[in-house]
Design a protein around this motif. Structure first.
Motif, mmCIF file in Angstrom:
data_model
loop_
_atom_site.group_PDB
_atom_site.id
_atom_site.type_symbol
_atom_site.label_atom_id
_atom_site.label_comp_id
_atom_site.label_asym_id
_atom_site.label_seq_id
_atom_site.Cartn_x
_atom_site.Cartn_y
_atom_site.Cartn_z
ATOM 1 N N ILE A 24 0.823 -1.108 0.088
ATOM 2 C CA ILE A 24 -0.022 0.073 0.103
ATOM 3 C C ILE A 24 1.036 1.194 0.118
ATOM 4 C CG2 ILE A 24 -1.892 1.392 1.447
ATOM 5 C CD1 ILE A 24 -2.712 -1.377 2.155
ATOM 6 N N ALA A 25 1.992 1.237 0.905
ATOM 7 C CA ALA A 25 2.670 2.353 0.948
ATOM 8 C C ALA A 25 3.470 2.713 -0.346
ATOM 9 C CB ALA A 25 4.023 2.394 1.949
ATOM 10 N N VAL A 63 1.961 2.928 15.067
ATOM 11 C CA VAL A 63 0.916 1.762 15.722
ATOM 12 C C VAL A 63 1.073 1.946 17.133
ATOM 13 C CG1 VAL A 63 0.822 0.697 13.410
ATOM 14 C CG2 VAL A 63 2.460 -0.116 15.179
ATOM 15 N N CYS A 64 2.288 1.922 17.783
ATOM 16 C CA CYS A 64 2.539 1.946 19.017
ATOM 17 C C CYS A 64 1.798 3.005 19.967
ATOM 18 C CB CYS A 64 4.023 1.988 19.427
ATOM 19 S SG CYS A 64 4.909 0.641 18.886
ATOM 20 N N GLY A 65 1.629 4.156 19.205
ATOM 21 C CA GLY A 65 1.281 5.308 19.701
ATOM 22 C C GLY A 65 -0.444 4.911 19.752
ATOM 23 N N HIS A 66 -0.751 4.380 18.625
ATOM 24 C CA HIS A 66 -2.377 3.971 18.783
ATOM 25 C C HIS A 66 -2.891 2.781 19.781
ATOM 26 C CE1 HIS A 66 -2.414 6.487 15.162
ATOM 27 N NE2 HIS A 66 -1.924 5.645 14.473
ATOM 28 N N GLU A 67 -1.850 2.116 19.892
ATOM 29 C CA GLU A 67 -2.173 1.035 20.974
ATOM 30 C C GLU A 67 -2.662 1.709 22.367
ATOM 31 O OE1 GLU A 67 0.240 -2.261 21.600
ATOM 32 O OE2 GLU A 67 -0.740 -3.055 19.565
ATOM 33 N N ILE A 101 5.590 -4.994 12.344
ATOM 34 C CA ILE A 101 5.001 -3.906 11.745
ATOM 35 C C ILE A 101 5.327 -2.433 12.351
ATOM 36 C CG2 ILE A 101 2.819 -2.803 11.539
ATOM 37 C CD1 ILE A 101 1.396 -5.647 11.371
ATOM 38 N N ALA A 102 5.794 -2.528 13.779
ATOM 39 C CA ALA A 102 6.033 -1.392 14.684
ATOM 40 C C ALA A 102 7.433 -0.939 14.310
ATOM 41 C CB ALA A 102 5.902 -1.719 16.121
ATOM 42 N N LYS A 130 -0.290 5.723 7.440
ATOM 43 C CA LYS A 130 -0.699 6.163 8.592
ATOM 44 C C LYS A 130 -1.942 6.755 9.002
ATOM 45 C CE LYS A 130 4.147 8.468 9.489
ATOM 46 N NZ LYS A 130 4.732 9.586 9.703
ATOM 47 N N THR A 131 -2.771 7.242 7.790
ATOM 48 C CA THR A 131 -4.183 7.233 8.052
ATOM 49 C C THR A 131 -4.999 6.226 8.109
ATOM 50 O OG1 THR A 131 -3.864 9.551 6.836
ATOM 51 C CG2 THR A 131 -5.859 8.598 6.800
#
Length: 216
Positions: free
Chosen positions: A93-94, A179-183, A172-173, A103-104
């Motif tokens: 995708i990137a 993604v870590c912030g999203h957790e 992935i992280a 990121k979105t």
């Protein structure tokens, strides 16, 4: 008749190191109830298999203490449910739409997942909801657990600590650290009447991720 396989001491060593970060042979022997000689044989085998590594710590004039920890290969033996396929998909995708768009997409995914968590943990007591959240994480491949903490100088308000000893999305992280912030945001959405803060973080070189959950 089905034969029950005895527990493996090597697996016990790997599990202990996963939870505690590092340990000496003597500590492992005491905690697992195995002789130091047997532990050292197992450690030698695990090092030969590149599942663990060690470093020496000199204390005084005597012989150094050897501390053992999991290698990257050793950590990768633990569940990583999403990594291989998902990372490949995100990279594709990137390449197509760019990293910012990825990121979105990741943010939208975690927002959706957070709402799903909130629905599944229900509206019971905070302890019940924390317990249910940890069970959801375990089902996703996380070695997760929780424990209660009393009010103290360290924790002015009583609450619960959620600990995750592995990262089911570690690869992935590494490529997409957002993604870590999203957790952390996910847990806050799942427990909307609580303050959730990070106490430990694998990304910072610690052996676990930890989250403190306190009622507002």
């Amino acid at each position: 008749m089905t034969l029950v396989q005895p527990p493996s001491t090597k697996e016990d060593i790997l599990q202990y190191l996963m939870k505690h970060g590092e340990a000496t042979a003597q500590t492992l022997a005491e905690m697992l109830g195995v002789s130091p000689q047997a532990i050292r044989r197992h450690l030698k085998d695990l090092e030969a298999d590149e599942l663990i590594e060690h470093h020496a710590v000199q204390e005084g004039m005597g012989r150094p203490n050897y501390f053992y920890c999991l290698s990257r290969k050793g950590r990768d033996r633990f569940p990583t449910q999403y990594d291989t396929f998902a990372l490949s998909l995100l990279d594709t995708i990137a390449e197509t739409v760019g990293k910012e768009e990825v990121k979105t997409i990741l943010r939208k995914q975690w927002e959706r997942k957070a709402l799903n968590y909130r629905q599944k943990v229900g509206t019971g007591s905070l302890q019940d909801r924390v317990d249910q959240l940890v069970k959801l994480r375990q089902a996703e491949g996380y070695m997760a657990e929780w424990h209660a903490v009393d009010a103290s100088d360290e924790y002015p308000v009583a609450g619960f600590i959620i600990t995750e000893y592995n990262c089911a999305i570690s690869h992935i992280a590494e490529s997409y650290p957002s993604v870590c912030g999203h957790e952390l945001e996910m847990f806050q959405v799942a427990l909307p009447d609580c303050a959730v803060s990070r106490t430990h973080w694998i990304v910072d070189g610690e052996h676990r991720c930890g989250y403190l959950v306190q009622e507002r």
